[in-house]
Write a protein that holds these residues in place. Structure first.
Motif, PDB file in Angstrom:
ATOM      1  N   ALA A 181       0.831  -1.202   0.000  1.00 50.31           N
ATOM      2  CA  ALA A 181       0.000   0.000   0.000  1.00 50.31           C
ATOM      3  C   ALA A 181       0.868   1.256   0.000  1.00 50.31           C
ATOM      4  N   MET A 182       0.260   2.377  -0.281  1.00 43.08           N
ATOM      5  CA  MET A 182       0.877   3.698  -0.151  1.00 43.08           C
ATOM      6  C   MET A 182       1.962   3.976  -1.186  1.00 43.08           C
ATOM      7  N   THR A 183       1.953   3.249  -2.296  1.00 42.62           N
ATOM      8  CA  THR A 183       2.927   3.518  -3.347  1.00 42.62           C
ATOM      9  C   THR A 183       2.318   3.250  -4.712  1.00 42.62           C
ATOM     10  N   LYS A 184       2.806   3.981  -5.700  1.00 41.37           N
ATOM     11  CA  LYS A 184       2.477   3.724  -7.097  1.00 41.37           C
ATOM     12  C   LYS A 184       3.752   3.522  -7.906  1.00 41.37           C
ATOM     13  N   ASP A 185       4.880   3.315  -7.206  1.00 45.09           N
ATOM     14  CA  ASP A 185       6.175   3.195  -7.883  1.00 45.09           C
ATOM     15  C   ASP A 185       7.081   2.257  -7.092  1.00 45.09           C
ATOM     16  N   LEU A 186       6.743   0.954  -7.130  1.00 41.59           N
ATOM     17  CA  LEU A 186       7.513  -0.062  -6.421  1.00 41.59           C
ATOM     18  C   LEU A 186       8.667  -0.523  -7.301  1.00 41.59           C
ATOM     19  N   HIS A 187       9.901  -0.467  -6.779  1.00 42.29           N
ATOM     20  CA  HIS A 187      11.084  -0.841  -7.553  1.00 42.29           C
ATOM     21  C   HIS A 187      11.738  -2.099  -6.996  1.00 42.29           C
TER      22      HIS A 187
ATOM     23  N   THR B 201      11.553  -1.446  -2.889  1.00 37.16           N
ATOM     24  CA  THR B 201      11.600  -0.036  -2.495  1.00 37.16           C
ATOM     25  C   THR B 201      10.391   0.726  -3.016  1.00 37.16           C
ATOM     26  N   ARG B 202       9.700   1.418  -2.129  1.00 41.05           N
ATOM     27  CA  ARG B 202       8.637   2.329  -2.551  1.00 41.05           C
ATOM     28  C   ARG B 202       9.328   3.622  -2.983  1.00 41.05           C
ATOM     29  N   ARG B 203       9.691   3.670  -4.286  1.00 38.52           N
ATOM     30  CA  ARG B 203      10.565   4.734  -4.776  1.00 38.52           C
ATOM     31  C   ARG B 203       9.933   6.115  -4.649  1.00 38.52           C
ATOM     32  N   ASP B 204       8.643   6.213  -4.839  1.00 34.29           N
ATOM     33  CA  ASP B 204       8.003   7.519  -4.715  1.00 34.29           C
ATOM     34  C   ASP B 204       8.090   8.044  -3.285  1.00 34.29           C
ATOM     35  N   LEU B 205       7.926   7.150  -2.308  1.00 32.37           N
ATOM     36  CA  LEU B 205       8.058   7.580  -0.918  1.00 32.37           C
ATOM     37  C   LEU B 205       9.504   7.932  -0.587  1.00 32.37           C
ATOM     38  N   GLN B 206      10.450   7.188  -1.167  1.00 28.59           N
ATOM     39  CA  GLN B 206      11.855   7.496  -0.938  1.00 28.59           C
ATOM     40  C   GLN B 206      12.213   8.862  -1.517  1.00 28.59           C
ATOM     41  N   ALA B 207      11.733   9.142  -2.736  1.00 26.62           N
ATOM     42  CA  ALA B 207      12.027  10.432  -3.363  1.00 26.62           C
ATOM     43  C   ALA B 207      11.474  11.587  -2.535  1.00 26.62           C
ATOM     44  N   GLU B 208      10.283  11.412  -2.007  1.00 26.83           N
ATOM     45  CA  GLU B 208       9.682  12.457  -1.176  1.00 26.83           C
ATOM     46  C   GLU B 208      10.467  12.637   0.113  1.00 26.83           C
ATOM     47  N   ALA B 209      10.901  11.524   0.714  1.00 25.34           N
ATOM     48  CA  ALA B 209      11.683  11.603   1.947  1.00 25.34           C
ATOM     49  C   ALA B 209      13.008  12.316   1.698  1.00 25.34           C
ATOM     50  N   LYS B 210      13.661  12.012   0.575  1.00 26.64           N
ATOM     51  CA  LYS B 210      14.920  12.682   0.250  1.00 26.64           C
ATOM     52  C   LYS B 210      14.708  14.185   0.108  1.00 26.64           C
ATOM     53  N   LYS B 211      13.651  14.549  -0.593  1.00 27.31           N
ATOM     54  CA  LYS B 211      13.372  15.963  -0.836  1.00 27.31           C
ATOM     55  C   LYS B 211      13.151  16.724   0.465  1.00 27.31           C
TER      56      LYS B 211
END
Length: 230
Positions: A73-79, A114-124
Motif C-alpha cells: 500500500a501507499m505507493t504507485k512506484d515499487l522498484h 523499495t517504494r521509490r516515490d516515498l523514498q524520493a519524497e523523503a529525500k526531498k
C-alpha cells in the motif's frame, strides 16, 4: 519469568538442511555498484552508507518455488533491487576487513523492494527512508547457502529478469565496497551479531514493477530467487 506474549522470531531456511537461520538485524548498503550510483545521481567511490529493515521484513522463498509478495500500500512506484545477501554467524565491533570472512555463515539472493516515490519524497524533505525501505515483506530472500558449501563469494554474475526480460546485470566483483570492507565499516557503527543479514547493494537497472510481474534473480555460486507480485 513469563513473557507478556510469546516472542516471534523471523527465520530463513538453510539450503540442504532442516535448520533455520534466526534473523537479528537487516543491514543494507546504499549505492554500492558504480553504475547504480550514477543512475541514482552519485559518482565516485564515496564512503558507504547504510540503512536498515526490520528483521521480520524478510519474505523467505524456498529453492524451486515461486514466492508471492503482495503489492504494498501507499505507493504507485515499487522498484526491484537484486542483491547478494551475507548472513553472519558471529560478530563484534571494529572487525578488520582481513578477519571479516570468519564471521560469515553463508549467502543468499535477496531483493531490496523499495517504494521509490516515498523514498524520493523523503529525500526531498530530508526525512528518514523507513517507510520506503522497511515495510512488511520488503526483503524477499532465498534459502541461505552455507559458506562451507559455496566457498567465499567474491565474484560471479548477478542478474534479475522481469517477465523474462533482463533488467539488472552485473558481477559481485563490481562492488564499490567489497563484502569484507562492508563488514569492517558496519562494525565501526554497530556491534554486529550472529543472525545479522547484510544486503550488499544492487547493480544498475532498477525499475518499477506491477501486480502480476514475475521477478527471477540469481547470484552465481549461490542460487536463485523467484517472486511474483500479487
Amino acid at each position: 519469568m513469563e513473557f507478556v506474549f510469546l516472542p516471534q522470531q523471523a527465520v530463513v531456511p538453510v539450503e540442504g538442511s532442516k535448520q533455520l537461520f534466526p534473523v537479528h538485524r537487516i543491514y543494507c548498503v546504499g549505492r554500492n555498484y558504480a553504475e547504480h550510483a550514477k543512475e541514482m545521481g552519485d559518482s565516485g567511490r564515496e564512503a558507504p552508507f547504510f540503512f536498515m529493515k526490520p528483521a521480520d521484513a524478510v519474505l523467505p522463498v524456498a529453492h524451486g518455488t515461486v514466492g508471492e509478495m503482495p503489492y504494498p500500500a501507499m505507493t504507485k512506484d515499487l522498484h526491484h533491487e537484486i542483491e547478494l545477501v551475507v548472513a553472519l554467524s558471529s560478530g563484534g565491533k571494529n572487525i578488520p576487513a582481513a578477519e571479516a570472512a570468519s564471521h560469515i555463515y553463508g549467502y543468499a539472493v535477496g531483493l531490496d523492494m523499495t517504494r521509490r516515490d516515498l523514498q524520493a519524497e523523503a529525500k526531498k524533505l530530508g526525512r528518514p527512508w523507513c517507510t520506503s525501505k522497511g515495510f512488511d515483506q520488503s526483503a524477499p530472500i532465498s534459502s541461505i547457502h552455507p559458506i562451507s558449501v559455496t566457498g567465499p563469494i567474491e565474484h560471479g554474475a548477478i542478474h534479475l529478469n522481469v517477465n523474462g526480460q533482463a533488467r539488472q546485470t552485473g558481477d559481485i566483483n563490481q562492488l564499490i565496497w567489497s563484502i569484507a570492507e562492508t563488514i569492517e565499516q558496519l562494525s565501526n557503527f554497530y556491534e554486529l551479531r550472529a543472525g545479522d543479514l547484510i544486503f550488499t547493494g544492487t547493480p544498475a537497472g532498477v525499475a518499477a514493477v506491477v501486480k502480476g510481474d514475475l521477478l527471477e534473480g540469481s547470484v552465481e555460486g549461490v542460487g536463485d530467487l523467484r517472486l511474483r507480485l500479487v
